[in-house]
Design an enzyme around this catalytic site. Structure first.
Site, PDB file in Angstrom:
ATOM      1  N   ARG A   1       0.819  -1.213   0.000  1.00 23.63           N
ATOM      2  CA  ARG A   1       0.000   0.000   0.000  1.00 23.63           C
ATOM      3  C   ARG A   1       0.850   1.259   0.000  1.00 23.63           C
ATOM      4  O   ARG A   1       0.519   2.238  -0.673  1.00 23.63           O
ATOM      5  CB  ARG A   1      -0.962  -0.027   1.192  1.00 23.63           C
ATOM      6  CG  ARG A   1      -2.140  -0.955   0.956  1.00 23.63           C
ATOM      7  CD  ARG A   1      -3.013  -1.151   2.176  1.00 23.63           C
ATOM      8  NE  ARG A   1      -4.200  -1.923   1.812  1.00 23.63           N
ATOM      9  CZ  ARG A   1      -5.090  -2.397   2.671  1.00 23.63           C
ATOM     10  NH1 ARG A   1      -4.932  -2.174   3.975  1.00 23.63           N
ATOM     11  NH2 ARG A   1      -6.135  -3.081   2.249  1.00 23.63           N
TER      12      ARG A   1
ATOM     13  N   TYR B   1      -6.568  -0.846  -6.729  1.00 21.80           N
ATOM     14  CA  TYR B   1      -6.003  -2.089  -6.202  1.00 21.80           C
ATOM     15  C   TYR B   1      -5.281  -1.884  -4.874  1.00 21.80           C
ATOM     16  O   TYR B   1      -5.039  -0.770  -4.453  1.00 21.80           O
ATOM     17  CB  TYR B   1      -5.156  -2.835  -7.214  1.00 21.80           C
ATOM     18  CG  TYR B   1      -3.943  -2.200  -7.838  1.00 21.80           C
ATOM     19  CD1 TYR B   1      -3.298  -1.094  -7.313  1.00 21.80           C
ATOM     20  CD2 TYR B   1      -3.417  -2.767  -8.999  1.00 21.80           C
ATOM     21  CE1 TYR B   1      -2.176  -0.568  -7.904  1.00 21.80           C
ATOM     22  CE2 TYR B   1      -2.279  -2.247  -9.606  1.00 21.80           C
ATOM     23  CZ  TYR B   1      -1.674  -1.149  -9.053  1.00 21.80           C
ATOM     24  OH  TYR B   1      -0.559  -0.635  -9.648  1.00 21.80           O
ATOM     25  N   GLU B   2      -4.987  -3.006  -4.216  1.00 22.07           N
ATOM     26  CA  GLU B   2      -4.477  -3.041  -2.841  1.00 22.07           C
ATOM     27  C   GLU B   2      -5.429  -2.376  -1.849  1.00 22.07           C
ATOM     28  O   GLU B   2      -5.020  -1.802  -0.853  1.00 22.07           O
ATOM     29  CB  GLU B   2      -3.081  -2.392  -2.748  1.00 22.07           C
ATOM     30  CG  GLU B   2      -2.046  -2.980  -3.663  1.00 22.07           C
ATOM     31  CD  GLU B   2      -1.803  -4.460  -3.420  1.00 22.07           C
ATOM     32  OE1 GLU B   2      -2.180  -4.957  -2.361  1.00 22.07           O
ATOM     33  OE2 GLU B   2      -1.248  -5.116  -4.318  1.00 22.07           O
ATOM     34  N   GLY B   3      -6.713  -2.484  -2.140  1.00 20.89           N
ATOM     35  CA  GLY B   3      -7.732  -1.869  -1.296  1.00 20.89           C
ATOM     36  C   GLY B   3      -8.093  -0.513  -1.863  1.00 20.89           C
ATOM     37  O   GLY B   3      -7.257   0.398  -1.914  1.00 20.89           O
TER      38      GLY B   3
END
Length: 596
Positions: free
Chosen positions: A295, A439-441
């Site tokens: 992140r 992406y990645e949350g």
């Protein structure tokens, strides 16, 4: 035209000058990495980014990845570039020397990542995901797995992936269906399908090591029943060379808006052999070690694209002749003035510049804390670093990627109609930058993480690592004759953040939707205050250096001008965010679902 020159002077400024009083420096374990050595590493990284990776960015986007007979081919030149990158030791830059890494500070690694992302974001994903994977393996895997896999992953001979998402579930991982059946020899057989797997299959490395979330037969329902497994593409032989196929196949590669040179795959696992990483049913804990690392790196992706977009826009604004300056002709020998003379073009360029410099300053601050979190021997410093990283990780991921996409869009606007045409190269930045907000949350998830998890954790302890230095800086400098107004603006924004924190805490205890409704605005407000703090410090340092008679007056004058623009034109957004937070959820949730 895609233009990029690594902003080395600003990188050196934020690493060596801006944060020297943050309490995260002077780490004994990193004392060999002197400023001169760090600068030399950054200069070499700049050469790789500019001379090797940048020339492949546009061609890679045009060609894309191809899938033939179950094999993914990366665009022309990528394999050779990756081999040069690997042989140069760039894959192993910040990894532990125990596994063959160079052990450089994470603060240096993040600056290197920014350069790679500016030059070629698609390429950055191949080594970037591997670095995140090694983090999870190093912390949670057995000694046997570490000894066998980490040297190959750290060197870049093998690469890694993160396999979470399935077609029916994204963020809600409690719904995943991939199963893992224990075998008599201690291994597991995994069966299931995963989608959106970056670097899931490619031709750059001799093996690919997948970290896969799956369920054991007796696993509890929901997220409490998820385990993490290491699953190689090829089962390695005892000597470490790739052996037979392990039942991992590519169903398709995604046809995407951007990042076309990055192979995003749908993978099938068919009785694939894997090994447990960490404890049974504790896979999310291990996976989030990797995700939190990623992140911060995804935030740096946003910064990297934003910088490349800015530089390309500056090049065009100086080159494109259109209209005359409102204050008088600036190019009397030409038919028109360059568009950089126009106030609205300056507005866009200065916004991009301030966004990039503000994010880079925060990036250096957070990455210095990452170093202290790992290497500090003082328990108080180590704890404060851990708290600061935990609080700022969702801010870095969401703020940087939001602003990176904004800068990419502004670059297209500076180019006008030419920006919308593929040949200019800047529309690629807008397409590539967009995924980083997802992406990645997603960035909405990051905001919920900040408000729902980070703020209440340990009775608000995480906030102190951020609030205390800001408060102390304001108190020490609010009467400064030169920068009093700037500090006053910071104090007002910080006050709005403190009031917003109290409002969310109070309302959220009674109604969780109130905190969720405020989350995105609160994250942006937090980011604005962090940027304002960094810009105020930058301005004071710049003024001091100018007073000392520096031979880099142009650089420090630019620092002062950019800081003033931020306070005049960007920080006022803090007031809007504060008012939105105060408004609460009522109008947001008023309509019944059927009314939409």
């Amino acid at each position: 035209m895609q233009v990029y020159e690594a902003p080395l002077r600003d990188m050196k400024f934020v690493l060596h000058e801006l944060h020297e009083d943050d309490g995260f420096g002077n780490l004994e374990a990193l004392e060999e990495f002197t400023p001169d050595l760090v600068d030399a590493v950054l200069e070499e990284a700049a050469k790789v980014a500019q001379e090797v990776l940048l020339p492949l960015n546009r061609s890679g986007d045009v060609e894309g990845c191809t899938l033939e007979n179950g094999v993914v081919r990366t665009p022309q030149g990528f394999k050779e570039a990756y081999e040069l990158f690997r042989e140069g030791g760039w894959c192993a830059l910040a990894s532990d020397p125990e596994w063959g890494g160079q052990g450089l500070p994470e603060s240096v690694n993040k600056m290197t990542e920014e350069m790679i992302c500016s030059a070629n974001l698609s390429f950055s994903l191949y080594p970037g995901l591997t670095h995140g994977g090694t983090t999870a393996i190093e912390v949670y895997a057995s000694d046997e797995l570490k000894q066998f896999y980490l040297p190959k992953l750290v060197s870049g001979t093998w690469s890694g992936t993160m396999c979470l998402t399935e077609s029916h579930c994204g963020t809600d991982l409690g719904m995943l269906r991939t199963k893992a059946v224990p075998q008599d020899d201690g291994s597991y057989k995994l069966t299931g399908g995963k989608i959106f797997i970056s670097a899931g299959e490619h031709d750059l490395t001799e093996n690919i090591i997948h970290l896969v979330l799956a369920r054991l037969p007796d696993a509890p329902k929901g997220v409490k029943g998820i385990s993490l497994f290491l699953v190689p593409k090829y089962l390695p032989k005892d000597d470490g060379t790739p052996g037979p196929s392990n039942g991992v196949s590519v169903a398709a590669i995604e046809h995407k808006m951007g990042l076309k040179a990055s192979a995003t795959c749908q993978l099938n696992f068919e009785e694939s052999t894997g090994w447990l990483v960490g404890k049974p049913n504790k896979g999310l804990e291990a996976m989030f070690t990797m995700m939190n690392t990623e992140r911060v790196s995804v935030g740096v992706q946003g910064l990297g694209v934003g910088e490349a977009a800015y530089q390309s826009a500056v090049w065009y604004a100086k080159d494109r002749l259109q209209g005359r300056s409102l204050s008088g002709v600036k190019n009397p020998d030409g038919p028109a003035d360059p568009i950089i003379v126009h106030p609205d073009v300056r507005r866009m360029l200065m916004t991009m510049r301030a966004n990039n410099e503000g994010c880079r300053a925060i990036s250096a601050w957070v990455s210095r804390a990452l170093d202290a979190e790992k290497h500090a021997t003082d328990p108080e410093v180590k704890q404060r670093a851990e708290d600061f990283v935990a609080l700022m990780t969702p801010v870095v991921k969401a703020l940087f990627t939001d602003l990176g996409f904004e800068s990419a869009n502004l670059a297209v606007q500076v180019y006008g109609g030419h920006g919308y045409i593929a040949e200019s190269g800047v529309e690629q930045y807008a397409r590539d930058a967009r995924i980083a907000m997802i992406y990645e949350g997603t960035n909405g998830i990051q905001a919920l993480d900040l408000v729902g998890r980070k703020l209440p954790a340990h009775m608000g302890r995480y906030l102190r690592a951020f609030f205390h230095p800001v408060s102390q800086f304001i108190e020490a400098n609010k009467d400064d004759e030169t920068f009093g107004k700037m500090i006053e603006a910071l104090e007002k924004a910080f006050g709005a953040l403190q009031l917003s924190t109290a409002t969310i805490a109070q309302k959220g205890m009674k109604d969780p939707e109130e905190g969720a409704a405020a989350a995105t605005d609160y994250l942006r407000l937090t980011g604005l205050v962090a940027m304002a703090y960094c810009f105020a410090k930058s301005a004071m340092i710049a003024q001091r250096r100018l007073g000392e008679g520096t031979d880099e007056a142009a650089f420090y004058k630019s620092k002062l001008a950019t800081a003033q623009f931020f306070f005049d034109r960007i920080l006022p957004q803090a007031t809007a965010a504060f008012l939105a937070i105060k408004a609460g959820k009522a109008s947001m949730m008023a309509l019944e679902a059927e009314a939409f």
